[in-house]
Each structure stands twice: as structure tokens, then as C-alpha cells.
Design an enzyme around this catalytic site. Structure first.
Site, PDB file in Angstrom:
ATOM      1  N   TYR A 117      10.571  12.486 -16.235  1.00 22.90           N
ATOM      2  CA  TYR A 117      11.593  11.923 -15.694  1.00 22.90           C
ATOM      3  C   TYR A 117      12.791  12.190 -16.812  1.00 22.90           C
ATOM      4  O   TYR A 117      13.712  13.034 -16.395  1.00 22.90           O
ATOM      5  CB  TYR A 117      11.717  10.505 -15.680  1.00 22.90           C
ATOM      6  CG  TYR A 117      10.735   9.905 -14.580  1.00 22.90           C
ATOM      7  CD1 TYR A 117      10.786  10.372 -13.310  1.00 22.90           C
ATOM      8  CD2 TYR A 117       9.514   9.524 -14.935  1.00 22.90           C
ATOM      9  CE1 TYR A 117       9.855   9.925 -12.218  1.00 22.90           C
ATOM     10  CE2 TYR A 117       8.488   9.206 -13.990  1.00 22.90           C
ATOM     11  CZ  TYR A 117       8.853   9.428 -12.666  1.00 22.90           C
ATOM     12  OH  TYR A 117       7.790   9.096 -11.260  1.00 22.90           O
ATOM     13  N   PRO A 130      13.564   7.593  -5.409  1.00 25.10           N
ATOM     14  CA  PRO A 130      13.280   7.348  -3.844  1.00 25.10           C
ATOM     15  C   PRO A 130      14.161   6.325  -3.358  1.00 25.10           C
ATOM     16  O   PRO A 130      14.771   5.736  -3.884  1.00 25.10           O
ATOM     17  CB  PRO A 130      11.756   6.629  -3.983  1.00 25.10           C
ATOM     18  CG  PRO A 130      11.507   6.795  -5.658  1.00 25.10           C
ATOM     19  CD  PRO A 130      12.648   6.930  -6.318  1.00 25.10           C
ATOM     20  N   HIS A 353      13.617   6.500 -11.093  1.00 24.73           N
ATOM     21  CA  HIS A 353      12.087   6.352 -11.051  1.00 24.73           C
ATOM     22  C   HIS A 353      11.444   6.162 -12.560  1.00 24.73           C
ATOM     23  O   HIS A 353      10.523   5.665 -12.640  1.00 24.73           O
ATOM     24  CB  HIS A 353      11.607   7.593 -10.420  1.00 24.73           C
ATOM     25  CG  HIS A 353      10.323   7.332  -9.816  1.00 24.73           C
ATOM     26  ND1 HIS A 353       9.195   6.624 -10.347  1.00 24.73           N
ATOM     27  CD2 HIS A 353       9.886   7.776  -8.663  1.00 24.73           C
ATOM     28  CE1 HIS A 353       8.217   6.675  -9.491  1.00 24.73           C
ATOM     29  NE2 HIS A 353       8.387   7.509  -8.659  1.00 24.73           N
ATOM     30  N   SER A 564       2.732  10.532  -1.066  1.00 23.64           N
ATOM     31  CA  SER A 564       2.411   9.027  -1.710  1.00 23.64           C
ATOM     32  C   SER A 564       2.327   8.097  -0.570  1.00 23.64           C
ATOM     33  O   SER A 564       3.158   8.107   0.116  1.00 23.64           O
ATOM     34  CB  SER A 564       3.752   8.799  -2.747  1.00 23.64           C
ATOM     35  OG  SER A 564       3.346   7.539  -3.288  1.00 23.64           O
TER      36      SER A 564
HETATM   37  N1  COA Z   1     -14.510   1.546   5.932  1.00 26.85           N
HETATM   38  C1  COA Z   1     -13.625   0.707   6.162  1.00 26.85           C
HETATM   39  N2  COA Z   1     -12.514   0.280   5.271  1.00 26.85           N
HETATM   40  C2  COA Z   1     -12.408   0.732   4.242  1.00 26.85           C
HETATM   41  C3  COA Z   1     -12.855   2.087   3.898  1.00 26.85           C
HETATM   42  C4  COA Z   1     -14.246   2.359   4.657  1.00 26.85           C
HETATM   43  N3  COA Z   1     -14.911   3.400   4.381  1.00 26.85           N
HETATM   44  N4  COA Z   1     -12.522   2.413   2.908  1.00 26.85           N
HETATM   45  C5  COA Z   1     -11.532   1.782   2.722  1.00 26.85           C
HETATM   46  N5  COA Z   1     -11.496   0.635   3.345  1.00 26.85           N
HETATM   47  C6  COA Z   1     -10.309  -0.363   3.464  1.00 26.85           C
HETATM   48  C7  COA Z   1     -10.294  -1.063   1.957  1.00 26.85           C
HETATM   49  O1  COA Z   1     -11.137  -1.830   1.690  1.00 26.85           O
HETATM   50  C8  COA Z   1      -8.953  -1.436   2.008  1.00 26.85           C
HETATM   51  O2  COA Z   1      -8.948  -2.800   2.697  1.00 26.85           O
HETATM   52  P1  COA Z   1      -7.737  -3.743   2.690  1.00 26.85           P
HETATM   53  O3  COA Z   1      -6.719  -3.446   3.760  1.00 26.85           O
HETATM   54  O4  COA Z   1      -8.149  -5.119   3.013  1.00 26.85           O
HETATM   55  O5  COA Z   1      -7.246  -3.910   1.224  1.00 26.85           O
HETATM   56  C9  COA Z   1      -7.935  -0.498   3.055  1.00 26.85           C
HETATM   57  O6  COA Z   1      -9.151   0.183   3.830  1.00 26.85           O
HETATM   58  C10 COA Z   1      -7.195   0.636   2.443  1.00 26.85           C
HETATM   59  O7  COA Z   1      -7.985   1.443   1.694  1.00 26.85           O
HETATM   60  P2  COA Z   1      -7.648   2.924   1.232  1.00 26.85           P
HETATM   61  O8  COA Z   1      -7.080   3.448   2.568  1.00 26.85           O
HETATM   62  O9  COA Z   1      -9.017   3.541   1.193  1.00 26.85           O
HETATM   63  O10 COA Z   1      -6.731   3.048   0.276  1.00 26.85           O
HETATM   64  P3  COA Z   1      -6.355   2.064  -1.027  1.00 26.85           P
HETATM   65  O11 COA Z   1      -5.522   0.780  -0.428  1.00 26.85           O
HETATM   66  O12 COA Z   1      -7.476   2.004  -1.775  1.00 26.85           O
HETATM   67  O13 COA Z   1      -5.266   2.970  -1.591  1.00 26.85           O
HETATM   68  C11 COA Z   1      -4.401   4.621  -2.979  1.00 26.85           C
HETATM   69  C12 COA Z   1      -5.453   4.328  -2.070  1.00 26.85           C
HETATM   70  C13 COA Z   1      -4.305   6.006  -3.676  1.00 26.85           C
HETATM   71  C14 COA Z   1      -3.005   4.698  -2.419  1.00 26.85           C
HETATM   72  C15 COA Z   1      -4.131   3.741  -4.150  1.00 26.85           C
HETATM   73  O14 COA Z   1      -5.487   3.732  -5.035  1.00 26.85           O
HETATM   74  C16 COA Z   1      -3.224   3.714  -5.021  1.00 26.85           C
HETATM   75  O15 COA Z   1      -3.365   4.345  -6.102  1.00 26.85           O
HETATM   76  N6  COA Z   1      -1.994   3.142  -4.815  1.00 26.85           N
HETATM   77  C17 COA Z   1      -0.754   3.143  -5.716  1.00 26.85           C
HETATM   78  C18 COA Z   1      -0.145   4.394  -5.194  1.00 26.85           C
HETATM   79  C19 COA Z   1       1.405   4.294  -5.860  1.00 26.85           C
HETATM   80  O16 COA Z   1       1.324   4.228  -6.841  1.00 26.85           O
HETATM   81  N7  COA Z   1       2.224   5.031  -5.122  1.00 26.85           N
HETATM   82  C20 COA Z   1       3.541   4.976  -5.479  1.00 26.85           C
HETATM   83  C21 COA Z   1       4.034   5.785  -6.574  1.00 26.85           C
HETATM   84  S1  COA Z   1       5.665   5.563  -7.254  1.00 26.85           S
HETATM   85  C1  HC5 Z   2       9.769   3.542  -2.976  1.00 25.91           C
HETATM   86  C2  HC5 Z   2       8.610   4.303  -3.208  1.00 25.91           C
HETATM   87  C3  HC5 Z   2       8.738   5.658  -3.653  1.00 25.91           C
HETATM   88  C4  HC5 Z   2       7.298   6.381  -4.100  1.00 25.91           C
HETATM   89  C5  HC5 Z   2       7.728   7.212  -5.105  1.00 25.91           C
HETATM   90  C6  HC5 Z   2       6.674   8.078  -5.616  1.00 25.91           C
HETATM   91  O1  HC5 Z   2       5.596   8.284  -5.038  1.00 25.91           O
HETATM   92  O2  HC5 Z   2       6.746   8.740  -6.632  1.00 25.91           O
HETATM   93  C7  HC5 Z   2       5.719   9.714  -7.418  1.00 25.91           C
HETATM   94  C8  HC5 Z   2       5.242   8.866  -8.504  1.00 25.91           C
HETATM   95  C9  HC5 Z   2       4.174   9.687  -9.329  1.00 25.91           C
HETATM   96  O3  HC5 Z   2       4.085   9.508 -10.471  1.00 25.91           O
HETATM   97  O4  HC5 Z   2       3.287   9.902  -8.472  1.00 25.91           O
HETATM   98  C10 HC5 Z   2       6.154  10.826  -7.526  1.00 25.91           C
HETATM   99  N1  HC5 Z   2       6.477  11.581  -6.059  1.00 25.91           N
HETATM  100  C11 HC5 Z   2       7.463  11.279  -5.571  1.00 25.91           C
HETATM  101  C12 HC5 Z   2       6.670  12.965  -6.541  1.00 25.91           C
HETATM  102  C13 HC5 Z   2       5.401  11.637  -5.423  1.00 25.91           C
END
Ligand code: COA
Ligand code: HC5
Length: 636
Positions: A117, A130, A353, A564
Site C-alpha cells: 500500500y 475497493p 485499503h 477475492s
Molecule cells: N462439502 C460441503 N460443504 C462444504 C465443503 C464440502 N466439501 N467445503 C466447505 N463447505 C462449507 C463450509 O463449511 C462453509 O459452510 P458455512 O456456509 O456454514 O460457513 C461454506 O461451505 C463455505 O466454505 P468455502 O466455500 O470452502 O470457503 P470459506 O468460507 O472457508 O472461505 C476463503 C474461503 C479463502 C474465502 C476464506 O478462508 C478467507 O480467507 N476469507 C477472507 C478473504 C478476504 O479476506 N477477502 C478480502 C480481502 S480484502
Molecule cells: C470490499 C472488499 C474488497 C476486497 C479487497 C481485496 O480483496 O483486496 C485484496 C487484499 C489482499 O491483501 O489480498 C487485494 N486484491 C484486491 C488485489 C485482491
């Protein structure tokens, strides 16, 4: 650990007409928050581990397999082997990292914020900040806009009360409690432009935390106090009255849009900033914006669009404001949180961000949306309040020139962005779950298929993984392109392949993705570790090891798919721009029975096309479903 406290909105009693009143469980605002519950929770979190060197290097080679040429890979294997020789530079850097991990709360987070950043010099607009689009609200005029804005402000202040009282419910991922620090970084903070490197300042931590927000209307900024002298937040009705006064005091539209300066390349804005704040009035105005709890943008109109283009246009409004002729100047993009309210029911936010990831922002927005829905109409009398203070700017000819240049470059940037939003209505998370697959992995594999169908190759793909299981954790990278995903996408349209084989390859690809996800969220992915080794070399003033000068390394970091998952409780839509000129940004919100996608690309790149990819994602999801439904499961 904290106990989960759900001290939620307390809503006032219904009365026949008029506006809204809410009671709040408040203690007067002060800077005493870093105390009890929050600290106890934070202390209980594990520290981010440093993965084993050999593990990361092996996984690095595996991750390169589907995205580099065979000869490139051979060369990289040699460089990696040199790097990890016993007693070599790799070991030395690894030891340095382990020392750093021992001596800091989180060995990565400061470096990450700098690299990702604060040292990143492209405009924050589109390239970094975002956008979020709320479900469309039911108003279509100025009065509706102001009324909703008042409710939204009250909702944010209600959430702030939970922050101040340390009663935000702890979040969990995979059953593990998450770091809650980011919640304390998003209000009352702002990015500060610098000539080479930016900084972030957080005024919530000052001895007299701010009590005002900034409101911008027709490019004019106002300082609006949102707390009474007894420390209670203004009621919705009080806020509404104040917003009306602001609107009446800013009817002129031919005003210099000083906020557009914040859309510039960071080095340029850094220089202009020094110049701008030489004037005392300007300096005071800028400081008031920076110190404010957040910014509220009361937007002017946006270009008319047909109904099917509405969501894409709303996403563009949140991401960049539409250019200098529309609302890009009605912003202060350095501000960590800007809520944006259009005249036609379009509402959302843009956030800088550096201080936080999407999920805490979305949790805040979900709370605000639910809060505004729960508000009941009542009438309450209000005493007179001081007029919100207008923030004046003295525009010298030099600053005027900078504004004109910023307008031009903002317009080029806005014109270059193609944003396509689709609501995929055929199914959502439940479909993948019913087939015993991870919904996120299923969507990522569909994205791989869509990309391959459009471009006939596999590219380095980034998916954000949360590191918030660890204290002060931010993100690592899930590398969605694997040998398994490559085998699947290459087989899918191959008429010589049997459906049972395709299903088998699909399952393997989905499983490979989910297992990389598990590694990533437990701090065992490769990207941040490799970055750490490189940063450690710089820290120890060692010349950059060859493994970082390798074309494979550059390819691995050229993320033509930057993706994402950002879920929300309310039906929101999140969006961001591509991270490379010939890439796509794909943000998705999987709900139970539908999935919101925002896909972006640059018009200047002839190879990419967000609308095409969005369409291809839709087809890929449908074709994968058809395959699953038409094929008896091989291993059942
Ligand atoms: N069979 C049946 N259900 C399953 C399954 C399977 N094989 N695998 C997963 N599921 C279920 C999970 O139990 C979960 O249930 P819930 O809805 O009751 O919580 C649901 O499906 C979703 O799981 P999944 O799709 O595998 O993903 P997740 O929710 O674990 O998310 C990430 C994965 C990578 C998105 C998450 O770990 C993460 O890191 N999120 C943050 C991302 C982030 O910060 N984004 C913004 C950045 S700025
Ligand atoms: C309002 C939600 C926006 C999501 C933003 C996001 O996923 O940012 C990522 C941050 C990171 O460290 O992975 C970066 N990305 C936009 C480049 C995927």
C-alpha cells in the site's frame, strides 16, 4: 477470550409521523479503548509462523508448473537449489526472518502494509481502493438522499459505539477466533500522501478523539459534529437537519473540486499536498478531513443507464465516481472510509485499503444496512445545533493547474475501466455444498475454466486468504492455478474425454484449491514467506538473490486474475480494479442461492474484456453444474 456480546441496536418507540430516534448504549467517547476485553482477546491469538524454507521452495516450484514454460522451470529449479544450499543465502535469510518473528508481534504486517500500500505509487482510485455497493434503497430525490444519509450516519455511529465499548462480536474462521485489530483502524483514520512513500494516521488513538465527520456535497467540504456535548450521538433527526443545512449552504456547483487531487498518482499528490497545506486555511481544512471519523459523500447525479447496466454503473460510482464531470471530485480518496449516497437510491462506500481488509468493512456495512432497516419513524424535538463548519480552500493558480491535471488523469483512468457486474441467479453456495464441494473452490475452478476458454492458457491467479487467525494478520495468496486446475480446464471442452473423467478432474481441482486454502489461512502459503525472504535481504543489505530476478518469479507475480471472495450478510456487491494492465479484477459474494460478481478490466488492453469474462464465468458455472448433474459420480 471475549465472551460474545451482541449488544445491538436499541430502537426507539414508534410514533405516528416524522423522523427517527434511537437510543444508544454509550459511554462518552474517549481514547481509553485499548484495554480489557480487546487486549485479552488479542493476547490469546497465536503469532504468525515462518514456514519452513524447504517446504516453501518446493511449493513454489509446484505452483510454477502450470504457469511457466518447461525450460523456465528447469532454470528456476537450479536457482532454487542454489538458494537453499546448506549455509547459503536462503538459510541466512530464513534465520533472519525467524529472529524477526521472535522480536515482533507479527513479522509480516508492517512490511506488507508498506509494500502493498504505502510504497505503491499508482492512484489509490481503481488500483487499490475497493468499492462497495449496498442493496438499492427506495428513494429517488434529494430529500430521500438526505434522509437516508442521516440514518446511515446514525448506523455507523452505532457501530462505532460497539468499537468504543469493545463489544464487537469476535469473528471466527474454521472454528478459530480472528484478530479484531482492523476494527480499531478504520474510523478516524486517513492516508497521508508523501513524495516517495505514504503513511497512515489514526486519530482514534489520540487523547482527544474526533467528534465530527466530513460531509462533501457539490465538491464542498463540511465539518459536522455528530456528538452532543454530553457525549451522546446526534439523533437521526438532528443529523438530518444538519445535512439539510449543509446542502443549502453548498448549492453552487461551479466550485473547484479540490478532492480530485486525491485521485492522482501518489508522488504527484504528495508534491501538490506540500504546496496545498502551505496555506493555513487549507492546512486546517485538510486536517479536519483527515481527523474526521469518516467522510460522507452526498453525490450529484450519475449518467443515465438502462436497468441492466445499473449495477455496473453503481459499482463504477463507488470505485471512482464516474470522472471529473460526475462525482470523482466529490471525494477525499485518502480517507479510510467514505460512504457514498446517490440521488437515485444508489448507496455504497469506497475505502482506502491500507488500514484494513474488506471483511471488517463489510461487517460494518451489514450492521448499518440492518440498522437503517430497523429504524422506526418517530418524531422528536431537537434543540438548535451549531451550523456545520464549511472547510474553505484557497486555490492558487498552481493548485488550480494541479486540479486540472488531476481531472484529466482521473478521466483517462475512469474511461479505461470496464466494470461488469453480474448476479448469477442459477445457484449459489448451496449447490456446491450439496455436491460435497467447497463453494469457494468451486467458484475459483469455474473462474479458471472461464479464463482458459477466453485466453487458451492458464495464468498466475491470486485469491485473498485471511491471515487473521494470527495476531495482526492481514492476507496471504491462494494460488488458484494448480496442475490439477490446469488438467481440468484443458479437459473440459475436449470431445475425446469422458464425462466421468472430467468430473474426476473437477473434484481433484476443487480439492486442490481447498487444500491450498487451508495451508494459506494457517500461515503456510508461499507468497508472503517469499516476500519476507526478499525483504529480509533488503533489510540485511544483501544483494537481491538470483531467484528473485528470475523470469519465473516475475511471471508468478503477474496476476492476470486477481480475485477475492468477500461475503456479506446483506446483498452487497464489492468491486476492485485489475492489478496488472492485461488482467482482471474479480470480486464475488457467494450467497446461498445466487452469487454477485464484479469483474473489471482495462479498455486499453485489447486482450482482456470484463464483459466477456463475466459471461464466460456464467457459462462455466452452468456447464460445471450440467456435467455434475449428468454424470453418475465415479466414486460413489
Ligand atoms: N462439502 C460441503 N460443504 C462444504 C465443503 C464440502 N466439501 N467445503 C466447505 N463447505 C462449507 C463450509 O463449511 C462453509 O459452510 P458455512 O456456509 O456454514 O460457513 C461454506 O461451505 C463455505 O466454505 P468455502 O466455500 O470452502 O470457503 P470459506 O468460507 O472457508 O472461505 C476463503 C474461503 C479463502 C474465502 C476464506 O478462508 C478467507 O480467507 N476469507 C477472507 C478473504 C478476504 O479476506 N477477502 C478480502 C480481502 S480484502
Ligand atoms: C470490499 C472488499 C474488497 C476486497 C479487497 C481485496 O480483496 O483486496 C485484496 C487484499 C489482499 O491483501 O489480498 C487485494 N486484491 C484486491 C488485489 C485482491
Amino acid at each position: 477470550m471475549w465472551s460474545i456480546c451482541s449488544k445491538m441496536v436499541k430502537v426507539g418507540m414508534a410514533k405516528p409521523c416524522g423522523l427517527v430516534k434511537t437510543c444508544h448504549l454509550v459511554k462518552p467517547i474517549s481514547a481509553t479503548r485499548i484495554t480489557g476485553r480487546y487486549l485479552t482477546h488479542q493476547k490469546g491469538l497465536p503469532s504468525l509462523p515462518v514456514p519452513a524454507l524447504q517446504q516453501t521452495l518446493e511449493r513454489y516450484i509446484t505452483a510454477l508448473e502450470p504457469i511457466v514454460e518447461v525450460e523456465e522451470l528447469m532454470n528456476t529449479k537450479q536457482l532454487v537449489s542454489d538458494f537453499q544450499k546448506p549455509g547459503g543465502v536462503g538459510e541466512r535469510l530464513q534465520k533472519g526472518l525467524e529472529r524477526r518473528a521472535h522480536n515482533t508481534e507479527n513479522w509480516l504486517s508492517k512490511w506488507w502494509v508498506q509494500v502493498a500500500y504505502l510504497d505503491y505509487r499508482l492512484p489509490v482510485v481503481i488500483h487499490s481502493s475497493p468499492g462497495l455497493v449496498l442493496p438499492r434503497m427506495n428513494f429517488n430525490d434529494k430529500e430521500g438522499q438526505t434522509r437516508f444519509a442521516a440514518k446511515l450516519i446514525a448506523g455507523v455511529l452505532d457501530f462505532k459505539t460497539m468499537i468504543d465499548n469493545e463489544t464487537i462480536p469476535v469473528e471466527y474462521l474454521g472454528g478459530k477466533p480472528l484478530c479484531m485489530n482492523q476494527y480499531y483502524e478504520v474510523l478516524s483514520s486517513c492516508r497521508l500522501p508523501g513524495v516517495r512513500r505514504d503513511a497512515v494516521v489514526n486519530h482514534a488513538k489520540s487523547s482527544s478523539p474526533p467528534k465530527h465527520i466530513t460531509v462533501v456535497h457539490n465538491f464542498q467540504f463540511f465539518m459536522l459534529d455528530v456528538y452532543n456535548s454530553d457525549g451522546t450521538p446526534l439523533t437521526v433527526e438532528q443529523i438530518y437537519v444538519q445535512l439539510e443545512r449543509i446542502c443549502s449552504a453548498s448549492l453552487k456547483t461551479n466550485v473547484e473540486p479540490v478532492g480530485i487531487l486525491t485521485t492522482q498518482h501518489r508522488d504527484i499528490w504528495g508534491k501538490t499536498f506540500v504546496n496545498l497545506i502551505k496555506d493555513r486555511t487549507n492546512k486546517e481544512s485538510v486536517l479536519a478531513i483527515q481527523r474526521s471519523i469518516f467522510t460522507l459523500c452526498l453525490d450529484g447525479p450519475m449518467p443515465e443507464v438502462a436497468e441492466d447496466g445499473y449495477r455496473s454503473c453503481a459499482a463504477a460510482q463507488m470505485l471512482h465516481g464516474g470522472g471529473s464531470l460526475w462525482n470523482s471530485g466529490n471525494r477525499w480518496f485518502d480517507k479510510t472510509l467514505q460512504f457514498i449516497i446517490g440521488e437515485d437510491g444508489t448507496c455504497g462506500a469506497n475505502y482506502e485499503h491500507a488500514p484494513a481488509e474488506g471483511p471488517p468493512i463489510v461487517a460494518l456495512i451489514d450492521h448499518v444496512v440492518e440498522y437503517t432497516r430497523k429504524l422506526e419513524m418517530i418524531q422528536s424535538s431537537t434543540g438548535p445545533l451549531p451550523m456545520p463548519k464549511k472547510l474553505h480552500f484557497n486555490i492558487t493558480p498552481e493548485i488550480k493547474k494541479d486540479i486540472e491535471e488531476a481531472k484529466q488523469s482521473m478521466d483517462v483512468l475512469a474511461d479505461d475501466l470496464l466494470m461488469r457486474v453480474i448476479v448469477f441467479n442459477q445457484f449459489g453456495k448451496n449447490f456446491a455444498k450439496a455436491h460435497k464441494m467447497s463453494p469457494d473452490a468451486f467458484i475459483q475452478v469455474a473462474l479458471q475454466l472461464a479464463y482458459y476458454r477466453m485466453h487458451q492458457h492458464c495464468c498466475a491467479t491470486y485469491e485473498s486468504a485471511s491471515l487473521r487467525m494470527f495476531r495482526l494478520g492481514r492476507t496471504d495468496t491462494i494460488r488458484s492455478t494448480s496442475s490439477a486446475s490446469a488438467a481440468f480446464v484443458k479437459s473440459f471442452d475436449d470431445p475425446d474425454k469422458q464425462n466421468t473423467e472430467k468430473v474426476d478432474l473437477m473434484e481433484k481441482a476443487v480439492k486442490a484449491h481447498r487444500s491450498y486454502t487451508n495451508l494459506a489461512i494457517s500461515g503456510q502459503a508461499i507468497d508472503r514467506h517469499i516476500l519476507g525472504l526478499k525483504m529480509q535481504a533488503a533489510e540485511e543489505k544483501i544483494s537481491i538473490p538470483d531467484v528473485f530476478k528470475d523470469p519465473s518469479y516475475a511471471k508468478a507475480l503477474h496476476f492476470r486474475l486477481s480475485t477475492s471472495q468477500v461475503p456479506s450478510k446483506t446483498d452487497c456487491l464489492m468491486c476492485f480494479g485489475p492489478v496488472v494492465p492485461n488482467g482482471y479484477g474479480v470480486c464475488y459474494n457467494p450467497m446461498d442461492d445466487h452469487i454477485n460478481f464484479a469483474v473489471s478490466s482495462f479498455n486499453g488492453c485489447k486482450e482482456t474484456n470484463a464483459a466477456g469474462l463475466a459471461q464466460a464465468v456464467e457459462s462455466a458455472l452452468l456447464d460445471m453444474r450440467t456435467l455434475l448433474e449428468q454424470t453418475p459420480r465415479a466414486k460413489l
